[in-house]
Scaffold this active site. Sequence first.
Site, PDB file in Angstrom:
ATOM      1  N   PRO A   1       0.736  -1.239  -0.003  1.00  0.00           N
ATOM      2  CA  PRO A   1       0.077   0.164   0.009  1.00  0.00           C
ATOM      3  C   PRO A   1       0.846   1.268  -0.151  1.00  0.00           C
ATOM      4  CG  PRO A   1       0.047  -0.943   2.002  1.00  0.00           C
ATOM      5  CD  PRO A   1       0.715  -2.030   1.245  1.00  0.00           C
TER       6      PRO A   1
ATOM      7  N   ASP B   1      -2.033   2.843   2.296  1.00  0.00           N
ATOM      8  CA  ASP B   1      -1.679   3.130   3.666  1.00  0.00           C
ATOM      9  C   ASP B   1      -2.258   4.036   4.122  1.00  0.00           C
ATOM     10  OD1 ASP B   1      -0.270   2.326   5.888  1.00  0.00           O
ATOM     11  OD2 ASP B   1       1.311   1.933   4.921  1.00  0.00           O
TER      12      ASP B   1
ATOM     13  N   TRP C   1       4.271   0.344  10.382  1.00  0.00           N
ATOM     14  CA  TRP C   1       4.824  -0.752   9.692  1.00  0.00           C
ATOM     15  C   TRP C   1       4.090  -2.033  10.018  1.00  0.00           C
ATOM     16  CZ3 TRP C   1       7.354  -0.319   5.334  1.00  0.00           C
ATOM     17  CH2 TRP C   1       8.132   0.807   5.107  1.00  0.00           C
TER      18      TRP C   1
ATOM     19  N   GLN D   1      12.586  -1.603   0.634  1.00  0.00           N
ATOM     20  CA  GLN D   1      11.825  -2.392   1.579  1.00  0.00           C
ATOM     21  C   GLN D   1      12.175  -3.700   2.169  1.00  0.00           C
ATOM     22  OE1 GLN D   1       8.897  -1.064   2.392  1.00  0.00           O
ATOM     23  NE2 GLN D   1       9.284   0.734   1.317  1.00  0.00           N
TER      24      GLN D   1
ATOM     25  N   TRP E   1       8.906  -3.298   4.450  1.00  0.00           N
ATOM     26  CA  TRP E   1       7.624  -3.953   4.135  1.00  0.00           C
ATOM     27  C   TRP E   1       8.102  -5.390   4.074  1.00  0.00           C
ATOM     28  CZ3 TRP E   1       4.446  -5.424  -0.423  1.00  0.00           C
ATOM     29  CH2 TRP E   1       3.079  -5.987  -0.018  1.00  0.00           C
TER      30      TRP E   1
ATOM     31  N   LYS F   1      18.042  12.490  -7.630  1.00  0.00           N
ATOM     32  CA  LYS F   1      16.635  12.173  -7.055  1.00  0.00           C
ATOM     33  C   LYS F   1      15.639  13.202  -7.108  1.00  0.00           C
ATOM     34  CE  LYS F   1      14.699  10.692  -2.534  1.00  0.00           C
ATOM     35  NZ  LYS F   1      15.234  10.475  -0.881  1.00  0.00           N
TER      36      LYS F   1
ATOM     37  N   LYS G   1      10.348  17.559  -4.644  1.00  0.00           N
ATOM     38  CA  LYS G   1       9.359  18.580  -4.788  1.00  0.00           C
ATOM     39  C   LYS G   1      10.198  19.898  -4.460  1.00  0.00           C
ATOM     40  CE  LYS G   1       6.162  16.979  -2.021  1.00  0.00           C
ATOM     41  NZ  LYS G   1       4.751  16.937  -1.415  1.00  0.00           N
TER      42      LYS G   1
END
Length: 1016
Positions: free
Chosen positions: A48, A87, A538, A574, A578, A611, A614
Amino acid sequence: MNEKFSLERYDPKRVEDEVREFWREINLPELLKKHREGRKKFFLLDGPPYVNAVPHVGNIKTTTCKDIWSKIMIMRGFDAWLQPGFDCHGLPVEVMVEKELGIENKSDIEKIGIEKFIEKCYEKILNNEKTWMECYRLLGAWRGFYRPYFTYEKYYIEAGWWTLKKLHERGLLVEGEKPIHWCPKCETALSGYEVSDAYRNLTDPSLFFKVRIKGRENEFFLVWTTTPWTLPGNVALAVHPEEEYVKIKMNGEYLILAKKRLEHVVEGEYEVVSVFKGEELDGLEYEPVLDITQQKEIKHGRKVVLSVPIMKSKSYGKHGSGEDVYEEFVNMDEGTGIVHVAPGHGPADFLLGKYYGLDVVSPVDESGRFTEKADWLAGRFVKDAENEIIEKLDSEGRVFKAGKITHSYPVCWRCKTPLIFRISKQWYLKVDPIKDKMLSENEKVKWMPGFGQKRFERWIAEREDWCISQQRYWGIPMPVWVCKCGKKKIIGSVSELAENAVNFSELDDLHRHRIDGIKLRCDCGGEMERVRDIFNVWYDSGIAPWASLGYPSENRELFEKLFPCDLIVEGQDQIRGWFDSLMFLGVSVFDRSPYKSVGMVGWVVDEKGEKMSKSVGNVVWARDALEKFGGDVLRFYYCFGTPPWEVQRFSPRICEEIKRYLNILWNIFVFFQEYRTDASGLSIEKPEDAWIVSRVNTLVKRLNEAIDSFEFHRYGKLLQDFFVEDLSRWYIKSVRDRIKSGDASAVSVLSYVLHRLVRLCAPVIPFVSEYLYQRAFGDKTSVHLEDWPECDESFVNAELEEMMEEAKKIVEACLSERKKKGIKLRYPLRKVTVYGDSGTSRVLDVFGEMIKKLANVKEVVFSEFRAVSVKPNFSSLGKKFREKTQTVAKAITECDASWLEEELRKNGKAVLDGFEVSKDDVQFVYPESVVELDTEADEELKKEWLLRELIRAVHEARKEVGLKHGEKARLYLPEELSAFSEEISAETSCEVTVETRSDFSFEFEGKTYSFGLEKA
C-alpha cells in the site's frame, strides 16, 4: 473484427480513450472476474502506498510491474486477485494536519482534542485514493477497476487486534523500558526502518572535557563526547582493561587517557608520569560530571567500569544459529579511550549498564526537554542546551578543547527533526524465538534478483526486537487494557471487547477517539483502561496479507484459498521495511513466510540521474506523464533497457522513441488489414515463412524465461527487436509483394504471427494491443481474455534462425556497399558475389531469393572466401631463415595467395623457391567485405532505374492529391515515358494516358521529367 476500431494513424490518446470506453461498455473487470473463476489462484499483494501522497513516475514503474505480472498470470490461466491497497495511518498524515492547524507540539493536539485531530486526519485521506485509481486506469492497470483495501477501515483494524492477541499468546509480546530513538517534535518512539533509512549529515560539538577523580587533587579523566546533552545522564566511565593508559602532567594538572590516543588528542608540552593497564582504573570513583540533582541521586555508578564485548549481531547460518558477533564497547579508533556511559541514552550504554547493574537515568521528557532533575537546564530543549553545558564546564576549567564534527545522524523520517535516544517504556515483539524460522523461510522465497535473498538474510540476522508502539493518534490503537493491580488484557476482536467492556456501545470506528474511553472489568474488581499507544505504521502494512481480506472476522474461505501471497513487488529499500514486517508477522502468526516470491524495483530519478524532489522541482508527476505520453508508452518504457531492480532515469526523449516503435507496430497491423484475405489455416511455402514462424515461437520461449525471472527489461527489448527488426524490417519487406498480390500462404503466416504477437504484447501495452486485436482478429471479447501463447516446438528451427542471421549480414553488407558507392536501394543491380564457406553456400541456397529482393540484385553468386594477397610474417621468418629471410619474404609476396592458402590448408606447409614455409610464416589479406557488388549499369538497367524513380514520384503525387490505397487515378505521361505504361499502371493503380502535362516532376541523372495526375 470490430469495425469500431478504424483509426488510420496511431494516435495514443485517441487509442487509449477509445479502448477505455470499450472496456467500460463490455464491463471488462467483471468479464475478467468470471473468466478466471475456479482456476488456480495467483495472489499478488499490493504494497500500500500512502494515500495522502500524489503518484509520480516512480509509482508508475512499480504499478506497471505489478500489473504486467497480473495480466500475464490471467492469460496463463490463473485466478489473479486484483485488489489495490492504500496505507492511511501514521506520521505522513499527522504532519500534514499539524501544519494545517498550526500545531507546534504534541500538547497542542491534546488542547484542541483528539477527536478533532483524528477527524482532520480522516479528511486528508478520504477519497484521495481516487487520484491514484484514476492514474491506475489511465495506465491500463487492472487494479484501477477494483475496490481497494484501506488500513483505516474497521475490518482492517480488527485484524490488527486479532494478530496482536496471537502474538501475545505465543509469548512474543513484551513491555520493556530501554533507550530508543525518539522524535522530540512528534513525541514518539521510532524503530526499525523508520530510523535506518533516514539519515542526514549534521554538525555537532566535539568536546574533550575533564572529569575530576574523587579524592584526588588536580587529577582528571580526559573524556570525549559528541553529545554533551547526554552528560546529565552520565552514570559511568568505561576503559579498555587490556589497553595501556597514561597519566600525564600538563599545566599543573594530571590527565589520564589511553596511550594510543595521546598524540591524537594532546598538543603542547606535557610529561608522562606513569603507564598502566586500563584494568587498574576499575572501580575508581569520580565527582559528578555536572552539579545537578540527577547526578547526585545516582546510587549505582559514578565509577570507572571495564569495557566488555557488546553483541553487535547474531550470526545465523543456513541451518540454525552460528556464532554471535561482538564488538568492544571501548576502542582506540577515536576519542581518548575513556568513554562516557549514559545507559538512558544509548543501546550499547544500556547493555553495559545492565551488565554492571548501573542506574539508568534519563532526565529528558517526551518533548526532548530537560526535566526538573536537571536543575538549571530544566525546560531547555536538549540540543539547544549543549552550548550552556559546554560554557558551564568551561567556567569550571574543565573544557580541554572543543570543536565541531560533521557526521551522519538519524532524523525523523517525516518531520526531519534530529532524533535523540531516551529511556522509554514501549511494547516490543521479541525476535529471537522466531529468528531461526525467519531465516529458514527466507531460503524458500524466490528473490528476483537473487541478491535480495542474501541482503534480507543479513538484515534478519542482525534484527533486534521490534518496538511496535508509538505515542501518537492517527493509527491502529493497540488493544491492550491494564488495571492498577497490574493485570493486562489483550483484546482480539470487537465482539471480545463488547464481552469484557463496562461501558460498551456499538462501534463503527475503532480509532482512539472512539475506544480510549472504553473500560474493561478486571478480576480484581477494578476497571482496566486502554494504554494510549497506537501501532507503529509498519505493523499496519505487515498484516496486509490477511487484514486486506478482512480475515479473520470475514472472508475466511477466501483467505484460506489465497494465503500465502504468490508474489510481492516493491522497492529494494523495503528489505528493511515491508518485506521485513511481512516476514516477521507472517512467521509469528502462521509459522511461515507470507510470500513465495519477491520482485524488487529500483528508484526512478530524473534525466540527469538526480533524485526527484518537490523542493528541487524535478518531480515528474504520474498524471502529467500519462497525459503527455500515454499509458502504453510509459509501461513499455519500464520494460526497456534497465532491469526493474536498478535505478532508472526518466527520459522524455526515450519515451518519444518508444512511441515511434509503437507506431511501427501499428503500421504492421494496418498493412496486414489492407491486404489480408480470408485465407484460413497456416500455410508455409517459403524459407522466410518458416523462419518468422520459428522466430515467433522462439520469442514465446524467451519471453517466458525473462518473465519468470522478472527480467522485464528483456521482455520489452525482445518484443521490440521482434516487431521492429524481424517482422517489419526483414519479413514484411521480403513478402510485401506476395501479400499485396494476395498470396494466401504469406497472409496466413502473417496472420499467425500477429495473432501471437498481439497477445504477447497485451500485458505490456494493453491499449494498443486491444485496439489492434479488435481491428485484426476479435476472436474473443477482449485480447486480455485470450490465452497466453505456448511455444510450438514443432515450428522452432534453430538452424534456420541462425542461417537467417547470416542472410541478414549479407544483406547489410550489400546495403553498406551501396551506401559507399552512392547507389540507391531502389535501383536494381545485376549481381552480388558473396564470399564464404560451405555454410555460406547453404545460406544462399535457402535464402538466396530473399537476399536478391532485399539487396535488390538480379543474381546472387557464391564464391569461396579466398585471400586476395599475402604478406610475410617477419617475426617468424627471421628465427627460421636468418640471412635468407628477405629471399623467402620476396617469394611469399610474389606467390599466388589463393594457391598458398589452399596448400597450407591441405598440408600445413608449402614450398616456395625451395624454402618450406608454414602458417606461422605468413599473413593473409582478405576482402574488406563478404560481398562484391557489380555496380556497372548498362542502358537496360538505367531504364529500370528510371522506372523506379517514376514509380516513387507517382506514389508521392497520389499522396499529395489525397488518394487512398486502391483508389483509381488518371496518370498523364509524356511520350518519352510511355514505354513504362504497363508497369506503372500495375504498380500505382493508375490509368495511363500519353499526354504531356507538368503537374508533377522528378529528376533522374540530371534530367527533369514531368507528368500529370488526377483522381479518376
